[in-house]
Design a protein around this motif. Structure first.
Motif, PDB file in Angstrom:
ATOM      1  N   UNK A  86       0.828  -1.209   0.000  1.00 47.06           N
ATOM      2  CA  UNK A  86       0.000   0.000   0.000  1.00 47.06           C
ATOM      3  C   UNK A  86       0.864   1.262   0.000  1.00 47.06           C
ATOM      4  N   UNK A  87       0.485   2.210  -0.867  1.00 45.66           N
ATOM      5  CA  UNK A  87       1.130   3.508  -0.864  1.00 45.66           C
ATOM      6  C   UNK A  87       2.436   3.593  -1.634  1.00 45.66           C
ATOM      7  N   UNK A  88       2.786   2.578  -2.401  1.00 47.73           N
ATOM      8  CA  UNK A  88       4.035   2.589  -3.146  1.00 47.73           C
ATOM      9  C   UNK A  88       3.794   2.817  -4.642  1.00 47.73           C
ATOM     10  N   UNK A  89       4.854   3.227  -5.322  1.00 46.87           N
ATOM     11  CA  UNK A  89       4.774   3.478  -6.758  1.00 46.87           C
ATOM     12  C   UNK A  89       5.109   2.248  -7.588  1.00 46.87           C
ATOM     13  N   UNK A  90       5.950   1.382  -7.042  1.00 51.11           N
ATOM     14  CA  UNK A  90       6.378   0.195  -7.783  1.00 51.11           C
ATOM     15  C   UNK A  90       6.800  -0.887  -6.803  1.00 51.11           C
ATOM     16  N   UNK A  91       6.716  -2.128  -7.262  1.00 52.61           N
ATOM     17  CA  UNK A  91       7.075  -3.289  -6.444  1.00 52.61           C
ATOM     18  C   UNK A  91       8.208  -4.036  -7.134  1.00 52.61           C
ATOM     19  N   UNK A  92       9.243  -4.354  -6.354  1.00 56.77           N
ATOM     20  CA  UNK A  92      10.360  -5.175  -6.831  1.00 56.77           C
ATOM     21  C   UNK A  92      10.394  -6.452  -6.006  1.00 56.77           C
ATOM     22  N   UNK A  93      10.449  -7.586  -6.666  1.00 61.27           N
ATOM     23  CA  UNK A  93      10.595  -8.858  -5.957  1.00 61.27           C
ATOM     24  C   UNK A  93      11.922  -9.504  -6.321  1.00 61.27           C
ATOM     25  N   UNK A  94      12.780  -9.652  -5.316  1.00 60.67           N
ATOM     26  CA  UNK A  94      14.043 -10.372  -5.499  1.00 60.67           C
ATOM     27  C   UNK A  94      13.975 -11.735  -4.816  1.00 60.67           C
ATOM     28  N   UNK A  95      12.765 -12.189  -4.556  1.00 60.16           N
ATOM     29  CA  UNK A  95      12.586 -13.476  -3.889  1.00 60.16           C
ATOM     30  C   UNK A  95      13.230 -14.591  -4.697  1.00 60.16           C
ATOM     31  N   UNK A  96      13.911 -15.465  -4.012  1.00 60.84           N
ATOM     32  CA  UNK A  96      14.540 -16.612  -4.644  1.00 60.84           C
ATOM     33  C   UNK A  96      14.496 -17.807  -3.717  1.00 60.84           C
ATOM     34  N   UNK A  97      14.601 -18.982  -4.287  1.00 60.44           N
ATOM     35  CA  UNK A  97      14.542 -20.220  -3.501  1.00 60.44           C
ATOM     36  C   UNK A  97      15.772 -21.050  -3.836  1.00 60.44           C
ATOM     37  N   UNK A  98      16.545 -21.497  -2.846  1.00 60.33           N
ATOM     38  CA  UNK A  98      17.773 -22.252  -3.120  1.00 60.33           C
ATOM     39  C   UNK A  98      17.490 -23.668  -3.580  1.00 60.33           C
ATOM     40  N   UNK A  99      18.444 -24.248  -4.273  1.00 60.78           N
ATOM     41  CA  UNK A  99      18.353 -25.653  -4.637  1.00 60.78           C
ATOM     42  C   UNK A  99      18.107 -26.495  -3.381  1.00 60.78           C
ATOM     43  N   UNK A 100      17.275 -27.514  -3.528  1.00 62.69           N
ATOM     44  CA  UNK A 100      17.006 -28.410  -2.408  1.00 62.69           C
ATOM     45  C   UNK A 100      15.951 -27.903  -1.455  1.00 62.69           C
ATOM     46  N   UNK A 101      15.328 -26.779  -1.774  1.00 58.93           N
ATOM     47  CA  UNK A 101      14.313 -26.231  -0.876  1.00 58.93           C
ATOM     48  C   UNK A 101      13.119 -27.163  -0.764  1.00 58.93           C
ATOM     49  N   UNK A 102      12.535 -27.205   0.416  1.00 57.89           N
ATOM     50  CA  UNK A 102      11.335 -28.000   0.639  1.00 57.89           C
ATOM     51  C   UNK A 102      10.069 -27.193   0.373  1.00 57.89           C
ATOM     52  N   UNK A 103      10.240 -25.981  -0.152  1.00 54.51           N
ATOM     53  CA  UNK A 103       9.098 -25.120  -0.456  1.00 54.51           C
ATOM     54  C   UNK A 103       9.169 -24.681  -1.913  1.00 54.51           C
ATOM     55  N   UNK A 104       8.965 -25.612  -2.852  1.00 57.45           N
ATOM     56  CA  UNK A 104       9.173 -25.313  -4.268  1.00 57.45           C
ATOM     57  C   UNK A 104       8.054 -24.514  -4.925  1.00 57.45           C
ATOM     58  N   UNK A 105       7.053 -24.088  -4.170  1.00 60.45           N
ATOM     59  CA  UNK A 105       5.984 -23.267  -4.755  1.00 60.45           C
ATOM     60  C   UNK A 105       6.010 -21.840  -4.218  1.00 60.45           C
ATOM     61  N   UNK A 106       7.089 -21.463  -3.559  1.00 60.90           N
ATOM     62  CA  UNK A 106       7.181 -20.144  -2.922  1.00 60.90           C
ATOM     63  C   UNK A 106       7.022 -19.008  -3.919  1.00 60.90           C
ATOM     64  N   UNK A 107       7.710 -19.092  -5.054  1.00 66.22           N
ATOM     65  CA  UNK A 107       7.688 -17.984  -6.002  1.00 66.22           C
ATOM     66  C   UNK A 107       6.286 -17.725  -6.539  1.00 66.22           C
ATOM     67  N   UNK A 108       5.604 -18.772  -6.956  1.00 68.77           N
ATOM     68  CA  UNK A 108       4.270 -18.570  -7.538  1.00 68.77           C
ATOM     69  C   UNK A 108       3.254 -18.148  -6.482  1.00 68.77           C
ATOM     70  N   UNK A 109       3.345 -18.696  -5.279  1.00 63.99           N
ATOM     71  CA  UNK A 109       2.404 -18.313  -4.221  1.00 63.99           C
ATOM     72  C   UNK A 109       2.622 -16.863  -3.814  1.00 63.99           C
ATOM     73  N   UNK A 110       3.879 -16.487  -3.623  1.00 61.51           N
ATOM     74  CA  UNK A 110       4.184 -15.105  -3.274  1.00 61.51           C
ATOM     75  C   UNK A 110       3.791 -14.163  -4.407  1.00 61.51           C
TER      76      UNK A 110
END
Length: 233
Positions: free
Chosen positions: A62-86
């Protein structure tokens, strides 16, 4: 501009935040662990939030002009749907707040194939090995790209190649997908993210960010990134 950065506490996120502040922008840095965030500035707000929490994301953008996502998931992560869910949470919240500009990171691994013209050993040995290790993550990155492309947002997806820690911004290239290029400096990626967020150069497009100067060896990047001897994003 007023920028909100998800994944701000990762290596690329910290560089992006620091450069944004140096350029005079106001930044909200989103992290699950604000106590470990190293940067301080009058124009910086550090917010504790999880990108997988829709309510927290709604509040953060809220209240921002632009959104940047640098989210990344390391190899071997047990949460392989993080990027799409976020990504789904971010896109929905941006639409609700009428924020148009979104810039996010995926990977040159998304196509699951070597670029045309790549060397035999790289296309037949190195890339298949990396894809085997990271397939669930690349598949989720592809889902993120599809999700973002289906929105009405003014989006740009940046695909870096093998990430490494450079000591300066170089004359990197920004090209259409499937260009030969094995490495991306995190400083170059941060610079490209900010350029796209503040002065959109590739609206509603997927592009690759490739570093061509002072790059490390394939062996070094493989050890540090693929085997998780260092941070991935």
């Amino acid at each position: 501009m007023k920028l909100v950065i998800f994944g701000a506490n990762g290596p690329t996120g910290r560089l992006t935040t620091a450069q944004a502040l140096a350029e005079g922008h106001t930044v909200t840095a989103i992290t699950r662990h604000p106590e470990t965030f190293p940067l301080r500035d009058d124009a910086l707000t550090v917010m504790k939030a999880d990108a997988l929490d829709p309510d927290a994301v709604h509040q953060a953008v809220a209240g921002h002009d632009a959104v940047i996502s640098t989210l990344g998931v390391p190899y071997g992560s047990e949460a392989p749907t993080t990027l799409s869910e976020a990504g789904a949470n971010i896109a929905k919240s941006m639409t609700a707040h009428d924020i148009q500009r979104l810039v996010c990171v995926t990977s040159t691994g998304v196509p699951m194939t070597a670029p045309p013209g790549e060397t035999l050993i790289y296309s037949k040995v190195v890339i298949p090995m990396l894809l085997k290790m990271g397939r669930p993550l690349y598949e989720d990155a592809a889902r993120l790209e599809q999700l973002v492309a289906a929105t009405d947002l003014n989006w740009t997806v940046l695909r870096p190649s093998g990430l490494f820690d450079g000591d300066r911004i170089t004359s990197y290239t920004v090209t259409p997908p499937q260009t030969i290029g094995r490495f991306t400096s995190r400083r170059d990626l941060a610079d490209a993210l900010l350029k796209e967020a503040t002065t959109p150069r590739h609206p509603r497009a997927v592009v690759e960010v490739i570093t061509t100067q002072n790059t490390p060896s394939v062996y070094r990047v493989f050890l540090k990134e693929a085997l998780r001897l260092g941070p991935k994003s």
